[in-house]
Motif scaffolding. Structure first.
Motif, short mmCIF file in Angstrom:
data_model
loop_
_atom_site.label_atom_id
_atom_site.label_comp_id
_atom_site.label_asym_id
_atom_site.label_seq_id
_atom_site.Cartn_x
_atom_site.Cartn_y
_atom_site.Cartn_z
N LEU A 233 4.68 4.06 0.34
CA LEU A 233 5.06 3.68 1.70
C LEU A 233 6.04 2.52 1.67
CD1 LEU A 233 2.44 5.38 2.29
CD2 LEU A 233 2.00 3.80 4.17
N ARG B 235 -3.30 12.58 14.26
CA ARG B 235 -3.54 12.50 12.81
C ARG B 235 -3.72 11.06 12.37
NH1 ARG B 235 -0.43 13.04 9.30
NH2 ARG B 235 -1.78 13.69 7.59
N ASP C 125 -4.48 9.74 0.77
CA ASP C 125 -3.88 8.41 0.88
C ASP C 125 -4.78 7.48 1.69
OD1 ASP C 125 -1.61 9.34 -0.48
OD2 ASP C 125 -0.61 9.89 1.39
N GLU D 154 1.30 13.79 15.38
CA GLU D 154 1.38 12.63 14.48
C GLU D 154 0.42 11.54 14.91
OE1 GLU D 154 5.46 11.37 14.48
OE2 GLU D 154 5.89 12.45 12.61
N SER E 159 9.43 5.07 0.10
CA SER E 159 10.20 6.18 0.65
C SER E 159 9.48 6.91 1.78
CB SER E 159 10.52 7.18 -0.46
OG SER E 159 9.32 7.66 -1.07
N ARG E 160 8.28 6.44 2.16
CA ARG E 160 7.48 7.16 3.14
C ARG E 160 7.14 6.28 4.33
NH1 ARG E 160 2.26 8.84 0.11
NH2 ARG E 160 1.90 9.89 2.10
N ASP E 161 6.95 6.91 5.50
CA ASP E 161 6.49 6.15 6.66
C ASP E 161 4.98 6.35 6.84
OD1 ASP E 161 6.01 8.57 7.97
OD2 ASP E 161 7.85 8.48 9.14
N GLU E 162 4.39 5.65 7.80
CA GLU E 162 2.94 5.68 7.97
C GLU E 162 2.43 7.03 8.46
OE1 GLU E 162 4.51 3.45 11.69
OE2 GLU E 162 5.13 3.92 9.64
N TYR E 163 3.30 7.83 9.10
CA TYR E 163 2.86 9.13 9.61
C TYR E 163 2.75 10.19 8.51
CZ TYR E 163 3.55 7.10 14.20
OH TYR E 163 3.45 6.30 15.30
N SER E 164 3.23 9.86 7.31
CA SER E 164 3.14 10.79 6.19
C SER E 164 1.83 10.62 5.41
CB SER E 164 4.32 10.59 5.24
OG SER E 164 4.22 9.34 4.57
N SER F 170 -1.63 11.07 4.01
CA SER F 170 -2.55 12.20 3.93
C SER F 170 -3.99 11.69 3.90
CB SER F 170 -2.28 13.02 2.67
OG SER F 170 -2.61 12.26 1.51
#
Length: 266
Positions: free
Chosen positions: A180, A85, A149, A82, A139-144, A146
């Motif tokens: 996010l 990335r 994005d 993570e 609904s998303r955190d920063e590690y999601s 792509s």
């Protein structure tokens, strides 16, 4: 520069660099409102250095982990984590503003630094911030994030070259548009500020060295210290409170500021 001018400009820079209200607009407007002469390139470098040190100090533990994982991931066969990335996403999101900065720096530095432009961008992008703060799924955190994005956020960041847009504001808007959470998009925006501030600070430093301008080291040191302190406090409390208070207070501030600027421009 007198002590009060140093104090005001340093605190303004430190606070507005990371709040979604545009530091460039405030650094342009503050001397106008107080009747100060231009603070000069050397002081701009100092206060930006203070802001850079604040964000790197605040995220020092994350940055150490990210750097370690990133360099380990460069070895053949090493897995991506993570953290590694995240470094790649920050690099990708930074590329558009590097290209755009080279192409449009003259236009930004001269033709767009007007009260009318700042008024328009302050209001327009304030409304856009409000819309996605309300409509984003969060609904998303920063590690999601792509690569698509990251590239999208980076393209939005290019708009921050226009005074009044707010680098942090427009990147947070893009993050919420992509789903996010407020905290996640804020954290990514703050991490993304590190290469961006470093790049812009390097350009200003180069300009400073090229012009061989006189340097007031006491003013620079004081400015950097005050900017560091105000920026660090700003980051800490912003991340603590943003999920509770939403972006609405900053939107209201932008609309009031923009309206005032429209009145001044008429």
């Amino acid at each position: 520069m007198d002590s009060l001018q140093i104090l005001i400009l340093s605190i303004v820079q430190g606070l507005t660099e990371f709040l979604p209200i545009s530091s460039s607009a405030h650094l342009i407007l503050t001397p106008m409102l107080f009747g100060y002469t231009d603070q000069g390139l050397a002081f701009d470098v100092a206060v930006h250095l203070g802001s850079l040190l604040a964000v790197t100090t605040y995220f020092r533990h994350e940055l150490i982990l990210m750097a370690g994982d990133f360099f380990r991931s460069l070895k053949r066969g090493a897995p991506q984590t993570e953290n590694s990335r995240m470094v790649w996403m920050i690099i990708l999101a930074t590329l558009p503003i590097i290209v755009a900065g080279e192409l449009f720096i003259s236009l930004v530095q001269h033709d767009l630094r007007s009260t009318g432009v700042i008024a328009a961008t302050t209001i327009l992008f304030g409304l856009l911030l409000f819309w996605y703060d309300r409509q984003g799924s969060q609904s998303r955190d920063e590690y999601s994030i792509s690569w698509r994005d990251a590239l999208t956020i980076g393209l939005f960041q290019v708009l921050a070259l226009i005074p009044g847009t707010s680098r942090s504001g427009i990147t947070m808007t893009a993050g919420m548009m992509l789903g996010l959470t407020r905290e996640a998009t804020s954290r990514f925006s703050f991490l993304l500020s590190i290469p961006t501030i470093l790049m812009s600070g390097s350009m200003v430093t180069l300009d400073l060295v090229t012009h061989a301008a006189p340097v007031n080291w006491l003013a620079m040191g004081s400015g950097a210290l005050l900017s560091f302190a105000s920026a660090y406090i700003c980051i800490h409390y912003f991340l603590q409170l943003i999920n509770k208070i939403s972006m609405l207070p900053f939107v209201i501030y932008r609309l009031l500021l923009g309206s005032l600027l429209v009145w001044l421009a008429i």
